[in-house]
Scaffold this motif. Sequence first.
Motif, PDB file in Angstrom:
ATOM      1  N   ILE A 299      37.714  31.853  54.696  1.00 57.69           N
ATOM      2  CA  ILE A 299      36.422  32.382  54.260  1.00 57.69           C
ATOM      3  C   ILE A 299      36.606  33.389  53.134  1.00 57.69           C
ATOM      4  O   ILE A 299      35.853  33.390  52.145  1.00 57.69           O
ATOM      5  CB  ILE A 299      35.666  33.007  55.448  1.00 57.69           C
ATOM      6  N   LEU A 300      37.616  34.249  53.252  1.00 56.27           N
ATOM      7  CA  LEU A 300      37.876  35.218  52.189  1.00 56.27           C
ATOM      8  C   LEU A 300      38.271  34.539  50.889  1.00 56.27           C
ATOM      9  O   LEU A 300      37.829  34.941  49.806  1.00 56.27           O
ATOM     10  CB  LEU A 300      38.973  36.194  52.624  1.00 56.27           C
ATOM     11  N   ILE A 301      39.093  33.508  50.985  1.00 57.53           N
ATOM     12  CA  ILE A 301      39.522  32.791  49.774  1.00 57.53           C
ATOM     13  C   ILE A 301      38.329  32.093  49.128  1.00 57.53           C
ATOM     14  O   ILE A 301      38.157  32.143  47.907  1.00 57.53           O
ATOM     15  CB  ILE A 301      40.643  31.792  50.104  1.00 57.53           C
ATOM     16  N   ILE A 302      37.493  31.465  49.933  1.00 61.27           N
ATOM     17  CA  ILE A 302      36.304  30.798  49.386  1.00 61.27           C
ATOM     18  C   ILE A 302      35.358  31.819  48.764  1.00 61.27           C
ATOM     19  O   ILE A 302      34.817  31.604  47.675  1.00 61.27           O
ATOM     20  CB  ILE A 302      35.592  29.984  50.489  1.00 61.27           C
ATOM     21  N   GLY A 303      35.163  32.948  49.447  1.00 61.96           N
ATOM     22  CA  GLY A 303      34.303  33.994  48.896  1.00 61.96           C
ATOM     23  C   GLY A 303      34.837  34.540  47.586  1.00 61.96           C
ATOM     24  O   GLY A 303      34.086  34.780  46.645  1.00 61.96           O
ATOM     25  N   TRP A 304      36.150  34.711  47.523  1.00 55.30           N
ATOM     26  CA  TRP A 304      36.766  35.201  46.291  1.00 55.30           C
ATOM     27  C   TRP A 304      36.588  34.191  45.172  1.00 55.30           C
ATOM     28  O   TRP A 304      36.236  34.549  44.051  1.00 55.30           O
ATOM     29  CB  TRP A 304      38.251  35.473  46.535  1.00 55.30           C
ATOM     30  N   ALA A 305      36.805  32.919  45.477  1.00 57.62           N
ATOM     31  CA  ALA A 305      36.660  31.878  44.454  1.00 57.62           C
ATOM     32  C   ALA A 305      35.218  31.810  43.960  1.00 57.62           C
ATOM     33  O   ALA A 305      34.980  31.709  42.755  1.00 57.62           O
ATOM     34  CB  ALA A 305      37.105  30.527  45.014  1.00 57.62           C
ATOM     35  N   LEU A 306      34.265  31.877  44.874  1.00 58.30           N
ATOM     36  CA  LEU A 306      32.862  31.851  44.458  1.00 58.30           C
ATOM     37  C   LEU A 306      32.523  33.077  43.613  1.00 58.30           C
ATOM     38  O   LEU A 306      31.849  32.962  42.590  1.00 58.30           O
ATOM     39  CB  LEU A 306      31.946  31.791  45.680  1.00 58.30           C
ATOM     40  N   GLY A 307      33.003  34.217  44.038  1.00 58.28           N
ATOM     41  CA  GLY A 307      32.736  35.428  43.270  1.00 58.28           C
ATOM     42  C   GLY A 307      33.388  35.391  41.903  1.00 58.28           C
ATOM     43  O   GLY A 307      32.837  35.899  40.925  1.00 58.28           O
ATOM     44  N   PHE A 308      34.536  34.767  41.833  1.00 55.80           N
ATOM     45  CA  PHE A 308      35.263  34.722  40.562  1.00 55.80           C
ATOM     46  C   PHE A 308      34.637  33.734  39.595  1.00 55.80           C
ATOM     47  O   PHE A 308      34.497  34.013  38.416  1.00 55.80           O
ATOM     48  CB  PHE A 308      36.722  34.354  40.827  1.00 55.80           C
ATOM     49  N   PHE A 309      34.240  32.572  40.097  1.00 51.61           N
ATOM     50  CA  PHE A 309      33.758  31.518  39.211  1.00 51.61           C
ATOM     51  C   PHE A 309      32.247  31.487  39.043  1.00 51.61           C
ATOM     52  O   PHE A 309      31.751  31.018  38.040  1.00 51.61           O
ATOM     53  CB  PHE A 309      34.239  30.147  39.711  1.00 51.61           C
TER      54      PHE A 309
END
Length: 50
Positions: free
Chosen positions: A11-21
Motif C-alpha cells: 500500500i505504501l509503495i502504491i501510494g508513493w507511486a501515485l503521489g509521484f506520478f
Amino acid sequence: MRSLLYIIAVILIIGWALGFFVYSASELIHVLLVVAVIAILLRLIGGKGI
C-alpha cells in the motif's frame, strides 16, 4: 502478521507511486514513504517481526 506487513508495504509503495506520478506532492512525503518501506523491509529481513 507478516502478511499484514507485506500488505502495508504494498500500500505504501502504491501510494508513493501515485503521489509521484499523479499528484505533485512535496519531496518530503516521498522521502517519508520510502523510509517507511525500507523500515518495514529491514524488520522483515531481520526476522524481528512485531
